[in-house]
Motif scaffolding. Structure first.
Motif, PDB file in Angstrom:
ATOM      1  N   SER A  49       0.846  -1.191   0.000  1.00 15.84           N
ATOM      2  CA  SER A  49       0.000   0.000   0.000  1.00 15.84           C
ATOM      3  C   SER A  49       0.881   1.241   0.000  1.00 15.84           C
ATOM      4  O   SER A  49       1.563   1.518   0.986  1.00 15.84           O
ATOM      5  CB  SER A  49      -0.929   0.020   1.215  1.00 15.84           C
ATOM      6  OG  SER A  49      -1.884  -1.012   1.117  1.00 15.84           O
ATOM      7  N   ALA A  50       0.877   1.946  -1.114  1.00 14.73           N
ATOM      8  CA  ALA A  50       1.720   3.124  -1.273  1.00 14.73           C
ATOM      9  C   ALA A  50       0.950   4.377  -0.895  1.00 14.73           C
ATOM     10  O   ALA A  50      -0.209   4.550  -1.285  1.00 14.73           O
ATOM     11  CB  ALA A  50       2.210   3.221  -2.721  1.00 14.73           C
ATOM     12  N   ALA A  51       1.601   5.251  -0.143  1.00 12.44           N
ATOM     13  CA  ALA A  51       0.983   6.502   0.303  1.00 12.44           C
ATOM     14  C   ALA A  51       1.682   7.688  -0.347  1.00 12.44           C
ATOM     15  O   ALA A  51       2.916   7.711  -0.439  1.00 12.44           O
ATOM     16  CB  ALA A  51       1.055   6.620   1.814  1.00 12.44           C
ATOM     17  N   LEU A  52       0.897   8.656  -0.766  1.00 10.18           N
ATOM     18  CA  LEU A  52       1.422   9.900  -1.340  1.00 10.18           C
ATOM     19  C   LEU A  52       1.008  11.059  -0.452  1.00 10.18           C
ATOM     20  O   LEU A  52      -0.173  11.204  -0.110  1.00 10.18           O
ATOM     21  CB  LEU A  52       0.871  10.115  -2.757  1.00 10.18           C
ATOM     22  CG  LEU A  52       1.221  11.465  -3.416  1.00 10.18           C
ATOM     23  CD1 LEU A  52       2.717  11.574  -3.682  1.00 10.18           C
ATOM     24  CD2 LEU A  52       0.420  11.658  -4.707  1.00 10.18           C
ATOM     25  N   ILE A  53       1.988  11.885  -0.066  1.00  8.36           N
ATOM     26  CA  ILE A  53       1.730  13.114   0.682  1.00  8.36           C
ATOM     27  C   ILE A  53       2.111  14.292  -0.206  1.00  8.36           C
ATOM     28  O   ILE A  53       3.264  14.396  -0.627  1.00  8.36           O
ATOM     29  CB  ILE A  53       2.556  13.180   1.986  1.00  8.36           C
ATOM     30  CG1 ILE A  53       2.235  11.990   2.895  1.00  8.36           C
ATOM     31  CG2 ILE A  53       2.306  14.500   2.716  1.00  8.36           C
ATOM     32  CD1 ILE A  53       3.174  11.860   4.079  1.00  8.36           C
ATOM     33  N   VAL A  81       6.110   5.409   1.447  1.00 10.02           N
ATOM     34  CA  VAL A  81       5.591   6.772   1.546  1.00 10.02           C
ATOM     35  C   VAL A  81       6.382   7.662   0.595  1.00 10.02           C
ATOM     36  O   VAL A  81       7.614   7.621   0.572  1.00 10.02           O
ATOM     37  CB  VAL A  81       5.723   7.332   2.980  1.00 10.02           C
ATOM     38  CG1 VAL A  81       5.184   8.763   3.051  1.00 10.02           C
ATOM     39  CG2 VAL A  81       4.995   6.443   3.976  1.00 10.02           C
ATOM     40  N   THR A  82       5.671   8.436  -0.200  1.00  9.54           N
ATOM     41  CA  THR A  82       6.300   9.418  -1.086  1.00  9.54           C
ATOM     42  C   THR A  82       5.789  10.805  -0.725  1.00  9.54           C
ATOM     43  O   THR A  82       4.579  11.012  -0.634  1.00  9.54           O
ATOM     44  CB  THR A  82       5.982   9.135  -2.563  1.00  9.54           C
ATOM     45  OG1 THR A  82       6.522   7.858  -2.928  1.00  9.54           O
ATOM     46  CG2 THR A  82       6.584  10.205  -3.469  1.00  9.54           C
ATOM     47  N   ILE A  83       6.705  11.728  -0.490  1.00  4.16           N
ATOM     48  CA  ILE A  83       6.343  13.131  -0.282  1.00  4.16           C
ATOM     49  C   ILE A  83       6.578  13.873  -1.588  1.00  4.16           C
ATOM     50  O   ILE A  83       7.702  13.905  -2.098  1.00  4.16           O
ATOM     51  CB  ILE A  83       7.186  13.784   0.832  1.00  4.16           C
ATOM     52  CG1 ILE A  83       6.953  13.097   2.172  1.00  4.16           C
ATOM     53  CG2 ILE A  83       6.836  15.274   0.957  1.00  4.16           C
ATOM     54  CD1 ILE A  83       7.807  13.653   3.308  1.00  4.16           C
ATOM     55  N   PHE A 135      -0.869   5.352  -6.468  1.00  5.82           N
ATOM     56  CA  PHE A 135      -0.852   5.301  -5.011  1.00  5.82           C
ATOM     57  C   PHE A 135      -2.214   4.862  -4.495  1.00  5.82           C
ATOM     58  O   PHE A 135      -3.247   5.169  -5.085  1.00  5.82           O
ATOM     59  CB  PHE A 135      -0.478   6.666  -4.430  1.00  5.82           C
ATOM     60  CG  PHE A 135       0.908   7.117  -4.819  1.00  5.82           C
ATOM     61  CD1 PHE A 135       1.993   6.823  -4.010  1.00  5.82           C
ATOM     62  CD2 PHE A 135       1.124   7.800  -6.013  1.00  5.82           C
ATOM     63  CE1 PHE A 135       3.277   7.217  -4.371  1.00  5.82           C
ATOM     64  CE2 PHE A 135       2.395   8.192  -6.394  1.00  5.82           C
ATOM     65  CZ  PHE A 135       3.480   7.899  -5.570  1.00  5.82           C
ATOM     66  N   ASP A 136      -2.187   4.144  -3.385  1.00  4.35           N
ATOM     67  CA  ASP A 136      -3.417   3.636  -2.787  1.00  4.35           C
ATOM     68  C   ASP A 136      -4.068   4.652  -1.851  1.00  4.35           C
ATOM     69  O   ASP A 136      -5.277   4.646  -1.664  1.00  4.35           O
ATOM     70  CB  ASP A 136      -3.115   2.353  -2.001  1.00  4.35           C
ATOM     71  CG  ASP A 136      -2.458   1.296  -2.873  1.00  4.35           C
ATOM     72  OD1 ASP A 136      -3.170   0.669  -3.662  1.00  4.35           O
ATOM     73  OD2 ASP A 136      -1.221   1.122  -2.774  1.00  4.35           O
ATOM     74  N   TYR A 137      -3.212   5.490  -1.236  1.00  2.85           N
ATOM     75  CA  TYR A 137      -3.697   6.500  -0.291  1.00  2.85           C
ATOM     76  C   TYR A 137      -3.049   7.842  -0.621  1.00  2.85           C
ATOM     77  O   TYR A 137      -1.847   7.900  -0.880  1.00  2.85           O
ATOM     78  CB  TYR A 137      -3.354   6.120   1.153  1.00  2.85           C
ATOM     79  CG  TYR A 137      -3.976   4.822   1.619  1.00  2.85           C
ATOM     80  CD1 TYR A 137      -5.270   4.800   2.141  1.00  2.85           C
ATOM     81  CD2 TYR A 137      -3.274   3.628   1.541  1.00  2.85           C
ATOM     82  CE1 TYR A 137      -5.844   3.616   2.577  1.00  2.85           C
ATOM     83  CE2 TYR A 137      -3.837   2.429   1.968  1.00  2.85           C
ATOM     84  CZ  TYR A 137      -5.124   2.426   2.478  1.00  2.85           C
ATOM     85  OH  TYR A 137      -5.699   1.251   2.907  1.00  2.85           O
ATOM     86  N   VAL A 138      -3.851   8.897  -0.595  1.00  2.00           N
ATOM     87  CA  VAL A 138      -3.344  10.241  -0.881  1.00  2.00           C
ATOM     88  C   VAL A 138      -3.708  11.167   0.269  1.00  2.00           C
ATOM     89  O   VAL A 138      -4.861  11.159   0.744  1.00  2.00           O
ATOM     90  CB  VAL A 138      -3.937  10.801  -2.200  1.00  2.00           C
ATOM     91  CG1 VAL A 138      -3.446  12.226  -2.439  1.00  2.00           C
ATOM     92  CG2 VAL A 138      -3.566   9.902  -3.378  1.00  2.00           C
ATOM     93  N   TRP A 139      -2.722  11.937   0.717  1.00  2.00           N
ATOM     94  CA  TRP A 139      -2.959  13.030   1.665  1.00  2.00           C
ATOM     95  C   TRP A 139      -2.507  14.318   0.988  1.00  2.00           C
ATOM     96  O   TRP A 139      -1.318  14.473   0.672  1.00  2.00           O
ATOM     97  CB  TRP A 139      -2.162  12.831   2.961  1.00  2.00           C
ATOM     98  CG  TRP A 139      -2.770  11.878   3.932  1.00  2.00           C
ATOM     99  CD1 TRP A 139      -3.556  12.181   5.001  1.00  2.00           C
ATOM    100  CD2 TRP A 139      -2.626  10.437   3.963  1.00  2.00           C
ATOM    101  NE1 TRP A 139      -3.915  11.031   5.680  1.00  2.00           N
ATOM    102  CE2 TRP A 139      -3.364   9.962   5.071  1.00  2.00           C
ATOM    103  CE3 TRP A 139      -1.941   9.524   3.143  1.00  2.00           C
ATOM    104  CZ2 TRP A 139      -3.436   8.604   5.381  1.00  2.00           C
ATOM    105  CZ3 TRP A 139      -2.024   8.176   3.455  1.00  2.00           C
ATOM    106  CH2 TRP A 139      -2.758   7.724   4.554  1.00  2.00           C
ATOM    107  N   ASP A 140      -3.424  15.213   0.733  1.00  2.00           N
ATOM    108  CA  ASP A 140      -3.106  16.482   0.077  1.00  2.00           C
ATOM    109  C   ASP A 140      -3.021  17.581   1.132  1.00  2.00           C
ATOM    110  O   ASP A 140      -4.035  18.036   1.643  1.00  2.00           O
ATOM    111  CB  ASP A 140      -4.175  16.811  -0.967  1.00  2.00           C
ATOM    112  CG  ASP A 140      -3.866  18.108  -1.728  1.00  2.00           C
ATOM    113  OD1 ASP A 140      -2.864  18.773  -1.392  1.00  2.00           O
ATOM    114  OD2 ASP A 140      -4.643  18.450  -2.640  1.00  2.00           O
ATOM    115  N   ASN A 141      -1.799  17.994   1.416  1.00  2.00           N
ATOM    116  CA  ASN A 141      -1.555  19.050   2.396  1.00  2.00           C
ATOM    117  C   ASN A 141      -0.974  20.281   1.720  1.00  2.00           C
ATOM    118  O   ASN A 141      -0.181  21.000   2.311  1.00  2.00           O
ATOM    119  CB  ASN A 141      -0.598  18.548   3.492  1.00  2.00           C
ATOM    120  CG  ASN A 141      -0.361  19.581   4.576  1.00  2.00           C
ATOM    121  OD1 ASN A 141      -1.293  20.209   5.071  1.00  2.00           O
ATOM    122  ND2 ASN A 141       0.901  19.795   4.946  1.00  2.00           N
TER     123      ASN A 141
END
Length: 373
Positions: A49-53, A81-83, A135-141
């Motif tokens: 599970s890949a996460a993108l921030i 995790v990728t920023i 990516f499986d999960y995205v957090w847009d900050n």
């Protein structure tokens, strides 16, 4: 001749039985290997599970990507995790200067010009690694509306077709309380500014059918923050033995939240993904509220000052440089605790102000020129 016929028949029968057994073995072996392969493929797809921030260049939310990356790296659901970092950040300042030394090894940092309003989904896809990147999960900050990189990340998430959660870090500043508003401000009943960029991005993500979860943080501080205006305002006056002008009677409450607690709230969507999408909008702040006067008192204690001089004034005169609203304007994390199982703040302003004051001193706070208007 009869024994010869019997012998030949036995040879043929043995050959047939051998063939059947061989075929059965081959078939069984093929099924076994297919089952194992399918099982391995299933386990791999479930565990990877890949996460993108998507992280802005700094400011009030500047530390959140760093703290969130650390929180996600420790979560068993996340394997990488990728920023995606706005390249307009100042690499010589926190938290960006600590990326290389303090982030876990499974965190990758990619830089891009997120302030370019001409950025398209194709541009972003290329930056993220080309056609195969997803990516499986995205957090847009980072996004302040559905334009440029803000629109591009939504469009990419839609195109990937595998995004389980699209988590947006919005702002409690979009609330517009009226005379009927009760405090703390509730996600469902408090009016919001529909014309705000954050509200527009929420609407665009929903229009695309993304599994949107939108958080509304308020005032943030932290050990690697690059915006310290809120608490510095108090120390600037207290260390100089100056009056601390506070509008009204000083009982107005404020939610001042450590960035690590904010990150833990943002990561709490992984506790119950269905409940996160169903709940959609969540306040994001500490459950340890303090009043404006209490902030002054806590800061005075941290600075070792026993001559605190709070001067209350008529709020109708305006706020000048006062860092908070003139009237009550605060949130509480009741919904995220009830729906997503957030355990509550692990930090308190009272305890944190000791290291904060050390940082304030190291930044030259006591000797800097300040605006007293």
């Amino acid at each position: 001749r009869q024994p010869t016929m019997i012998m030949m028949r036995n040879v043929v029968l043995a050959a047939l039985l051998s063939g059947v057994a061989s075929a059965a073995f081959v078939g069984s072996n093929t099924i076994r290997h297919s089952t194992v392969a399918a099982s391995l493929e299933s386990r791999t797809s479930l565990s990877m599970s890949a996460a993108l921030i998507v992280q802005n260049k700094g400011g009030g939310h500047g530390e959140l990507g760093f703290q969130l990356a650390k929180a996600l790296s420790a979560n068993p659901k996340i394997t990488s995790v990728t920023i995606l970092q706005d390249d307009a950040c100042n690499d010589a300042k926190e938290p960006f200067v600590s990326y290389a030394t303090d982030l876990p090894s499974n965190v990758k940092v990619i830089k891009a010009s997120l302030g370019d309003e001409g950025m398209t989904a194709s541009d972003m896809q290329s930056v993220l690694g080309g056609a195969d990147a997803s990516f499986d999960y995205v957090w847009d900050n980072a996004s302040k509306g559905p334009v440029g990189a803000g629109k591009a990340v939504c469009d990419c998430a839609k195109d990937w077709g595998c995004v389980k959660l699209f988590t947006y870090v919005s702002s409690a500043g979009m609330y517009q309380p009226d005379d009927s508003t009760t405090f703390p401000m509730d996600e469902a009943t408090t009016p919001t500014k529909a014309s705000s960029g954050q509200a527009k991005l929420d609407a665009y993500a929903l229009e695309l059918g993304l599994p949107l979860v939108s958080f509304r943080p308020q005032y943030i501080y932290g050990p690697k923050a690059n915006k310290n205006d809120y608490i510095d305002w108090y120390f600037d006056r207290i260390v100089r033995d100056l009056p601390v002008p506070i509008p009204g009677d000083g009982t107005q409450k404020v939610s001042l939240t450590n960035s690590e607690d904010v990150a833990s709230i943002l990561a709490s969507v992984l506790n119950d993904e269905a409940a996160a999408v169903e709940g959609r909008f969540f306040n994001c702040g500490s459950d340890q509220l303090v009043s404006y006067d209490e902030v002054a008192q806590l800061c005075a204690a941290a600075a070792g000052k026993d001559n605190l001089n709070i001067q209350h004034y008529d709020a109708d005169l305006g706020k000048a440089t006062f860092p908070f609203r003139l009237t009550n304007f605060y949130i509480a994390p009741d919904k995220v605790k009830a729906k997503l199982g957030w355990a509550g703040a692990s930090h308190s302003l009272k305890d944190d102000l000791s290291w904060y004051f050390e940082g304030y001193t190291a930044r030259g706070g006591p000797g800097k020129t300040i605006d007293l208007t």
